[in-house]
Write a protein that holds these residues in place. Sequence first.
Motif, short mmCIF file in Angstrom:
data_model
loop_
_atom_site.label_atom_id
_atom_site.label_comp_id
_atom_site.label_asym_id
_atom_site.label_seq_id
_atom_site.Cartn_x
_atom_site.Cartn_y
_atom_site.Cartn_z
N SER A 29 0.83 -1.19 0.00
CA SER A 29 0.00 0.00 0.00
C SER A 29 0.86 1.23 0.00
O SER A 29 1.93 1.28 0.58
N ASP A 71 -0.90 -0.73 5.11
CA ASP A 71 -2.08 -1.33 5.69
C ASP A 71 -1.68 -2.49 6.57
O ASP A 71 -2.44 -3.39 6.80
N THR A 96 -11.70 4.58 7.38
CA THR A 96 -12.02 3.50 6.45
C THR A 96 -13.45 3.07 6.65
O THR A 96 -14.00 3.23 7.74
N LEU A 119 -9.78 -7.96 -6.74
CA LEU A 119 -8.37 -7.64 -6.53
C LEU A 119 -7.48 -8.79 -7.00
O LEU A 119 -6.40 -8.56 -7.57
N ARG A 153 -7.99 5.26 -3.47
CA ARG A 153 -7.46 4.00 -3.97
C ARG A 153 -8.18 3.48 -5.21
O ARG A 153 -7.55 2.95 -6.13
N LYS A 154 -9.50 3.58 -5.27
CA LYS A 154 -10.22 2.97 -6.38
C LYS A 154 -9.92 3.62 -7.73
O LYS A 154 -9.63 2.91 -8.71
N LEU A 161 -6.52 2.42 -8.82
CA LEU A 161 -6.51 1.04 -9.30
C LEU A 161 -7.10 0.95 -10.70
O LEU A 161 -6.58 0.25 -11.57
N LEU A 213 -0.58 -0.72 -4.14
CA LEU A 213 -1.81 -0.63 -3.35
C LEU A 213 -2.58 -1.94 -3.20
O LEU A 213 -3.45 -2.04 -2.33
N TYR A 260 -4.80 -2.77 -0.02
CA TYR A 260 -6.25 -2.71 -0.28
C TYR A 260 -6.93 -3.93 0.34
O TYR A 260 -7.95 -3.83 1.02
N ARG A 310 -7.11 -3.70 4.15
CA ARG A 310 -7.99 -2.66 4.70
C ARG A 310 -9.46 -3.00 4.59
O ARG A 310 -10.28 -2.45 5.35
N ASP A 348 -14.35 2.04 -2.43
CA ASP A 348 -13.30 3.05 -2.51
C ASP A 348 -12.74 3.28 -1.11
O ASP A 348 -13.43 3.13 -0.10
N LEU A 349 -11.47 3.63 -1.04
CA LEU A 349 -10.81 3.93 0.22
C LEU A 349 -10.01 5.21 0.06
O LEU A 349 -9.49 5.48 -1.03
#
Length: 430
Positions: free
Chosen positions: A8, A12, A42, A58, A117-118, A121, A161, A165, A168, A230-231
């Motif tokens: 990450s 994480d 989160t 993922l 993050r989303k 990615l 990430l 991810y 988390r 999403d984060l």
Amino acid sequence: MANHPGASARSDASPVPRTPVPADPGTPTRPAGPGTPPGSTTPPAPSGGLPFAALLALATAVFVTSLTETLPAGLLPAMSAGLGVGEAAAGQTVTVYALGTALTAVPLAARTAGVRRKPLLLASVAGFAAANTVTAVSSSYALTLGARFLAGVAAGVAWALLAGYARRIAPPHLQGRAVAVAMTGIPLALSLGVPAGTFLGEAVGWRAAFTAMTVIAAGLLGWIALAVPDLPGGARGGRAPVARTLRVPGVLPVLAVTFTLVLAHTVLYTYVAAYLAHLGLGGSTGLVLLVFGAASLAGIWFTGRHIDRRPRALTLAGTFLFAAGAAGLAAPAAGTALVLTAAALWGLGWGGAPALLQTAVAEAGGEHADTAQTMLVSLWNAAMAAGGLAGGVLLDGLGAGTLPWGVLLLLVPVAALVTGARVHGFPARR
């Protein structure tokens, strides 16, 4: 991961409890627990099992990342003929991909630390789709190398990430297992992707294999958009310096094991088709890769069940299984049965390595786990680049028969380092 790990941009994996920033009124949050980036909140973690729909998305991203990198291993003869270069030169399509990741993972992780993050990615998966499209249509060796380098840059974003991810979005007590689930994309790429790509390349042409990768990446974009929460990113500018992280007990042994183990694997895997041709088994490349990948799946399944309790024993066992496989391949006049057995032992030993090494560096790094994991990503890919170069040198200079012997030589320090780091790095129990 390919055979690559993820890390990450903000760790994480840190065991240090952290305090969340107050959320907007009415937004449900949970306290920032181990591995939550400072200055962020989160979404509530599931209190029961794992969020499999998101984790499998993922895992598919890991699959795309790993398969894009390793696909040339099963297509080297066809790619070398299509691009008008030798097999050693075609093998450098793996090297430049790894260089793209190794050179960009740390700076990209720092620059994107505050990005959600989303979207990040999704951008990396779109990069894979574009790079594989160019590779599929290119008739120029230089252009192909450029596309492969850009694919490696996209991998640098993804690996920065993916593991974090997975941690988390999982309950704290299942974070190790969540990483193992996400990392199933690596053995799936090896067990299904590379053999399927090899068969497709033999039946239709190697360009069709890269076109298929573009199609898979396009479908993955929709899956991530629908299934993955999403984060937030982390606070900018909070990363620990590399020198300070290297002084944390246990970090340096884990990184040294990572580099050496991945170097050994890449030397053999990248040129496995050439080695099998040396044995007179060139027509069995797809089958050998299938056996290796299926065994890798079994290895990561077993690792996922025990990684939260006995990571040291698993790492040592994996090293010795890998060595047994290399020894089997090095045996004089190895026949089909022995080669397939050796490939199975190699796969069993290698399958759990990505999850084990990511978990080890995260636990050893503690509050500096973010920097430690990003360093692992860079070293992993530097080792893949070095493996592609070293394997090419062995192939051209000393012959394919030296490849498994080189692997055995590299695994000696791996076993010694894991054995010696019993207090920090690879402790007997978590």
